[in-house]
Write an enzyme that holds these catalytic residues in place. Structure first.
Site, PDB file in Angstrom:
ATOM      1  N   LYS A 190      -3.644 -43.341 -26.238  1.00  0.00           N
ATOM      2  CA  LYS A 190      -3.964 -43.255 -27.636  1.00  0.00           C
ATOM      3  C   LYS A 190      -4.472 -44.105 -28.588  1.00  0.00           C
ATOM      4  O   LYS A 190      -3.817 -45.185 -28.457  1.00  0.00           O
ATOM      5  CB  LYS A 190      -2.743 -42.236 -28.370  1.00  0.00           C
ATOM      6  N   SER A 228      -2.116 -35.019 -34.490  1.00  0.00           N
ATOM      7  CA  SER A 228      -2.844 -36.041 -34.437  1.00  0.00           C
ATOM      8  C   SER A 228      -3.466 -36.699 -33.179  1.00  0.00           C
ATOM      9  O   SER A 228      -4.631 -37.185 -32.939  1.00  0.00           O
ATOM     10  CB  SER A 228      -2.511 -37.367 -35.195  1.00  0.00           C
ATOM     11  N   SER A 263       2.686 -34.266 -33.643  1.00  0.00           N
ATOM     12  CA  SER A 263       1.407 -34.758 -33.168  1.00  0.00           C
ATOM     13  C   SER A 263       1.046 -34.923 -31.555  1.00  0.00           C
ATOM     14  O   SER A 263      -0.023 -34.936 -31.196  1.00  0.00           O
ATOM     15  CB  SER A 263       1.096 -36.126 -33.826  1.00  0.00           C
TER      16      SER A 263
END
Lengths: 475, 93, 470
Positions: C61, C136, C160
């Site tokens: 990420k 997210s 997320s």
């Protein structure tokens, strides 16, 4: 109309840890710009602070020495504001649970003593430095100082004059240097202070509106800034205007304070608990250890000097008031049996030399060893006090060894009575008139004969012996 | 949540709200605040705040210098710097 | 995890990049790390290693700092930021032999539930080109669901990891707060953020988690507790284990399919010998409002460092410092981030602190207490992960609250610091959906055990979108 002044000080003391409050960055002063900046001091994305335990220990020493409460659980909060030398956009400080609360310290002003209460002393990180005058149209930022541990010591508004403010600052400085938690170096900014000043009609209960004078870093300026501010406020009020609560900057060149309102507008620091840092807990064991290893403080020294060593109060006060003086006294005394004589010379001739050169004793050429030996040579009669002065002066210039000076210059005192007697006889023979005048009752002339003998011996004759011999011969 | 409040918090946050969005932002913020206002339905008078799910004492460091000199690296990532300092427009005090 | 010793590491990595290339439209990656990845694969081929995850391609990420590799956090304000250091999670995984093939797309600063707030554009859900992947960690979820990589790292502040896992039909776990070091993770809300793995199966998540967890002196919230081998417990019997069913949870406003799928899964667990136990979490309904005070408050402060002075983007031609701050931050941050910074500044400002921030902290404790009590008599809690399957891009309009309610089921685990995961447990109109399993403090092993046993009995986790091979 008479006015009372109400002053409170916030003193920022740089704690003398090796590394920073939340990073392994060095706190050394005077390094090349931005070379002591760790990822954490830089506030890079994703970095996290880890508290330096030694900073807590130093803060606790201050707390214990001022009879304060130590909060064994203390936590950190964030103070949010933007400034180029504040890398994270917030300062980590202690708002709700400061490490130290409710202490006090004694100050001495001219002819009176006064106890000033300390509201709190909390840990926080220092900011970097902004350099405004070095580059055309730009401000340079050096983050070496960012993250250096500060102990912010907040006094109660109990200080009633510029003089007291200075005395308070000096007392704090003396204490932190004795505690060895700060080098006390004002020139390097190791101690800085903000001053809250307000005035009120004599006798009035509630306080007037205060102005905060920022970042003053010398005794002289504290006094000047406060006195200027007091006059300014009195003038305002007497002209029917009123004092605004604001931050003011002291300009030492113009000797005036001016508003920094620009920075103040709508300021709201939005304090809240720092979510990166859990509360720090100091164990009873740690606290006990710190207590036991607390160094001897000025007042304790003073009392010990008087009671155990027998110095008179004035000597004891002068010597114990400065850490370097006290260190010199104690080290030198260990080289001789005559500590009282050490004290006499320290507050006498040596203080005089220090004032003349305007230096601190640890900056001088005089080592405790050498000083102790000098005193020993006086008390064992090797040299006279008069000779000792000249020896001291030479050491002061050249730092050379006391005994060597005495030997090489042959300054050893003449004790031998037979030698002195021969000299005395010569003097008497060669001054018949003075002898007859003396015998006729002009006692004053005795000094003349002593002087002549000293001249013959370049001052090396033992005065006591000379007196006795002359008395004999002039019967 | 009115225009004045939004002006203040946007100043504190160093964010500019352009006029065309202003009303929308005021509305959004008001709705959010209204939404979180339901917290007032519960009585918390006796409850200690919980700042972190770990109710533990923090680990701390020994007082040791571990940082290397990162000057070059750090000034490199800076948007504006000379060989010695980070640079910003002149600040007048 | 994929054992592919018949082909070389280099071939595997080359395959990964050709797939990434082939599925460019998904927009899953912000920055690729092709050259270094191939170099590392070659090294492994030349000197084979027995590291646990040797040669495994991982998508990281873009919220984890990676030394020398651009790290944007999905934001314009960091679009040129190359960190001089790496996150502990990244180091742990790479020391275990993983190859970081690139940095995945995400909602800006992890603030969003649909990946629509990324400065680098929407991520497409492989299950439908008009569907959001959730957020997210949307890029991560999409990359795994599309089979570009076997596993990815994510972070979870309010859901997320779990919500995009649910919407993309994969498995993801948020460990106990403090299990995984936050050093090098760009902070959104420090007291809630936690990193975790996303993969196809619970078993793969366990393998990843074994390497991601560590005791890190650089993070004072990193726990010292012993880190178990998360694989060990995967196959333990569920007989007599107790599943908490939250009776305060109002499922009436969910579509029937969601409820039905949820209840089928519960039956599945019963058939494996687990028992259902009613529990009460009376303050659960307040978790979203609590979160939307705590998280913005922390983020408003955490994001102050993005000021254009020391790193990241700085706006051109500004006349003074004030304008430098305002222009840089206004151009650098997107609307959702600005909205949350403003809310945060508001709830922390003088006069509102007690009414909002302190209040939320107190309710947070009530929520945590609810869980502490519940876990006295149960092993795990189960809820749907999301209110429904993936929704259409843009369909939530720009009403923030609608979007915030996406996290209804996931947020409470972050507030209480508890481990929680999402596993695929059904399909609605060919769109996957997930089951959330919340565990007790430090008890990741048990939720992984439940998840793995479920995946032994079902194959929802092996479903893949059309045109994507397993």
């Amino acid at each position: 109309m008479s006015w009372e002044t109400v002053i409170g000080l916030e003193i920022h003391v740089q704690l003398s840890t090796k590394s920073k409050l939340f990073s392994g960055g060095s706190t050394k002063f005077g390094a090349e710009s931005n070379t002591h900046v760790d990822l954490i001091d830089m506030g890079l994305p994703g970095v996290l602070p880890v508290a330096n335990r030694e900073a807590f220990y130093k803060a606790i020493r201050f707390g214990l020495a001022t009879g304060a409460n130590i909060n064994q659980t203390s936590s950190f909060d964030r103070k949010n504001y933007f400034y180029p030398d504040l890398p994270k956009g917030y300062q980590i400080t202690q708002m709700t649970q400061p490490i130290v609360e409710k202490g006090s310290i004694k100050i001495t002003v001219d002819d009176y003593d006064k106890e000033i209460n300390i509201t709190r002393a909390h840990l926080e990180e220092d900011a970097g430095k902004s350099i405004h005058d070095m580059f055309e149209g730009e401000t340079g930022v050096d983050l070496n100082r960012a993250g250096t541990p500060l102990l912010e010591i907040v006094s109660e508004p109990e200080i009633s004059s510029a003089k007291e403010a200075v005395a308070y600052f000096k007392a704090i400085r003396q204490l932190v240097t004795f505690l060895d938690i700060c080098d006390g170096n004002m020139a390097q900014g190791s101690m800085r202070c903000d001053v809250n000043v307000s005035i009120k009609k004599s006798g009035d209960k509630e306080l007037g509106t205060r102005a905060e004078l920022k970042n003053i870093n010398s005794f002289k300026f504290i006094e000047k800034a406060i006195n200027f501010e007091i006059d300014r406020q009195i003038r305002l009020i007497e002209n029917g205007e009123s004092v605004v609560q604001e931050t003011r900057l002291y300009d030492s060149e113009k000797n005036e304070t001016r508003s920094m309102r620009s920075k103040e507008e709508a300021n709201d620091y939005r304090y809240f608990p720092c979510p990166d840092l859990l509360p720090v807990i100091i164990s009873d064991k740690e606290l006990k250890e710190i207590k036991e290893n607390l160094p001897e403080l000025p007042e304790e020294k003073e009392i010990r000097y008087i009671n155990e060593i027998g110095l008179d109060e004035s000597e004891a006060k002068i010597i114990s008031s400065s850490k370097t003086m006290a260190n010199m006294f104690e080290a030198a005394s260990s080289k001789t049996d005559d500590a009282k004589l050490v004290a006499k010379w320290l507050v006498g001739d040596i203080s005089a030399l220090l004032n003349k050169d305007n230096i601190d004793i640890d900056e001088s050429n005089l080592s405790a060893e050498n000083f102790g030996i000098l005193i020993e040579r006086i008390s064992d009669g090797t040299i006279s006090g008069k000779i000792a002065k000249s020896v001291l002066e030479e050491v002061w210039e050249t730092a050379s060894d006391v005994d060597e000076i005495i030997q090489s210059k042959g300054l050893v005192q003449i004790q031998d009575e037979s030698i002195l007697e021969d000299i005395a006889k010569k003097v008497i023979e060669s001054n018949p008139n003075q002898v007859s005048a003396y015998k006729a009752g002009k006692d004053k002339l005795f000094g003349f004969f002593v002087g002549q003998i000293m001249k013959e011996t370049q001052g090396k004759a033992n005065p006591k012996a000379v007196n006795e011999i002359l008395k004999d011969l002039l019967k | 949540m009115d225009k004045k409040t939004v002006t203040t918090i946007s100043y504190l946050s160093r964010l500019k709200i352009d006029n065309e969005n202003e009303q929308k932002i005021i509305n959004d913020l008001s709705n959010i605040i209204e939404f979180v206002d339901q917290l007032n339905d519960v009585d918390t008078s006796e409850i200690d705040p919980l700042a972190n799910p770990l109710e533990k004492t923090a680990k701390t460091r020994k007082d040791i210098v571990t940082a290397k000199n990162l000057k070059k690296k750090l000034l490199e990532v800076a948007p504006s710097a000379n060989e010695d300092y980070f640079l910003v427009p002149r600040v007048v005090e | 995890m994929i054992s592919h010793k018949e082909i070389s590491n280099k071939e595997v990595i080359q395959e990964v990049f050709s797939l990434i290339n082939q599925f460019q439209d998904l927009n899953t990656f912000i920055t690729l790390n092709e050259e270094n990845s191939i170099k590392k694969a070659e090294e492994l081929d030349n000197s084979p290693s027995n590291l646990p995850l040797a040669g495994i391609p991982i998508a990281q990420k873009d919220l984890f700092c990676t030394e020398g590799l651009r790290t944007t956090c999905g934001s314009n304000i960091l679009n040129n930021f190359i960190p001089p250091y790496s996150a502990t999670v990244i180091e742990n995984l790479e020391n275990a032999g993983c190859i970081s093939v690139g940095k995945t797309n995400m909602d800006e600063f992890a603030m969003g539930s649909s990946n629509e707030t990324s400065f680098f554009g929407n991520v497409i859900n492989p299950w439908g080109k008009d569907l959001v992947p959730g957020g997210s960690s949307g890029g991560a979820a999409s990359a795994v669901a599309a089979g570009l990589v076997p596993a990815a790292t994510g972070t979870d502040t309010g859901g997320s990891i779990r919500q995009p896992a649910s919407l993309c039909g994969i498995t993801g776990i948020k460990p106990t707060y403090g299990r995984v070091s936050r050093w090098g993770m760009i902070a959104f809300a420090s007291s809630l953020d936690q990193a975790g793995p996303m993969a196809r199966t619970a078993e793969d998540c366990a393998l990843m988690l074994n390497e991601m967890c560590s005791h890190d002196e650089k993070d004072t919230t990193s726990l010292d507790n012993a880190i178990p081998d998360f694989e060990e417990n995967l196959n333990s019997s569920l007989k007599g284990k107790k599943i908490g069913i939250v009776k305060d949870l109002d499922l009436s406003n969910l579509d029937n399919d969601v409820v039905e799928i949820y209840q089928n899964s519960l039956k599945e667990f019963e058939s494996m010998g687990a028992e259902l136990v009613d529990i009460s979490l009376p303050h659960l309904s307040l978790s979203v409002p609590t979160y939307y005070v705590v998280a913005p408050a922390e983020c408003s402060s955490n994001l102050s460092r993005f000021d254009g002075v020391k790193f990241g983007m700085r706006s051109e031609d500004v006349k003074d410092l004030e304008e430098l701050y305002v222009k840089t931050r206004s151009e650098g941050f997107g609307n959702e981030v600005k909205r949350r910074i403003l809310i945060g500044s508001y709830v922390l400002s003088a006069g509102y602190y007690d009414a909002y921030y302190k209040k939320a902290q107190q309710v947070r404790r009530l929520i945590k207490n609810d869980f502490d009590n519940a876990f006295k008599k149960i092993d795990v809690i189960m809820t749907p992960t999301t209110r429904g399957p993936a929704f259409k891009i843009g369909s939530k309009g720009d009403d923030p609250i609608q979007m915030y309610l996406e996290d209804l089921f996931t947020i409470s685990a972050n507030l209480a610091g508890l481990p929680a995961m999402s596993i695929p447990n059904g399909n609605i109109e060919n769109k996957p959906i997930g089951l959330q399993i919340i565990g007790n403090f430090l008890d990741e092993s048990t939720i992984l055990n439940f998840a793995h046993m479920f995946q032994n009995e079902t194959n929802w986790h092996m479903h893949t979108p059309e045109g994507i091979k397993q």
